[in-house]
Design a protein around this motif. Structure first.
Motif, mmCIF file in Angstrom:
data_model
loop_
_atom_site.group_PDB
_atom_site.id
_atom_site.type_symbol
_atom_site.label_atom_id
_atom_site.label_comp_id
_atom_site.label_asym_id
_atom_site.label_seq_id
_atom_site.Cartn_x
_atom_site.Cartn_y
_atom_site.Cartn_z
ATOM 1 N N ARG A 13 0.848 -1.183 0.000
ATOM 2 C CA ARG A 13 0.000 0.000 0.000
ATOM 3 C C ARG A 13 0.882 1.229 0.000
ATOM 4 N N SER A 14 0.553 2.163 -0.819
ATOM 5 C CA SER A 14 1.318 3.404 -0.844
ATOM 6 C C SER A 14 0.604 4.439 0.011
ATOM 7 N N THR A 15 1.371 5.210 0.710
ATOM 8 C CA THR A 15 0.789 6.259 1.530
ATOM 9 C C THR A 15 0.801 7.551 0.737
ATOM 10 N N ASN A 16 -0.319 8.208 0.743
ATOM 11 C CA ASN A 16 -0.429 9.484 0.049
ATOM 12 C C ASN A 16 -0.104 10.594 1.039
ATOM 13 N N VAL A 17 0.946 11.311 0.759
ATOM 14 C CA VAL A 17 1.362 12.413 1.605
ATOM 15 C C VAL A 17 0.915 13.693 0.935
ATOM 16 N N PRO A 18 0.091 14.489 1.610
ATOM 17 C CA PRO A 18 -0.355 15.737 0.980
ATOM 18 C C PRO A 18 0.812 16.704 0.838
ATOM 19 N N SER A 19 0.761 17.470 -0.228
ATOM 20 C CA SER A 19 1.820 18.447 -0.438
ATOM 21 C C SER A 19 1.603 19.642 0.487
#
Length: 102
Positions: A56-62
């Motif tokens: 699973r990839s973690t989405n890091v907000p910009s």
């Protein structure tokens, strides 16, 4: 029986030297032609997709950082006025007699 590395390495190095001596130019061209598509594959994300398959990839907000000046700062200095000499006339050409004066 104990294996001794200095006794085993010379035949391996002699074999590799012979391969490079006899087929070095072909091996260079082969590795060059293989390296071009490999680099394209890596730059397109093929290695990343292969390593991260199933994870699973973690989405890091910009995050956008805006630095604001602290306190009241001085306004920028006014630009210097452009100095134009109205009384300047270019020198007359002496070699052909033509002057660009009005």
């Amino acid at each position: 029986m104990q294996l001794n590395a200095p006794e085993l390495l010379p035949p391996v190095f002699d074999f590799l030297d012979g391969i490079i001596r006899d087929y070095g130019d072909i091996l260079f061209m082969l590795f060059t032609y293989i390296a071009i598509p490999f680099h394209v594959w890596v730059l397109c994300g093929g290695l990343r997709r292969k390593l991260l398959a199933g994870k699973r990839s973690t989405n890091v907000p910009s995050v956008t950082v805006i630095y604001l000046p602290l306190g009241l700062s001085r306004p920028p200095p006014e630009p210097l006025p452009l100095l134009i000499r109205r009384d300047y006339e270019p020198p007359c050409c002496e070699h052909d007699g033509d002057c660009y004066r009005d």
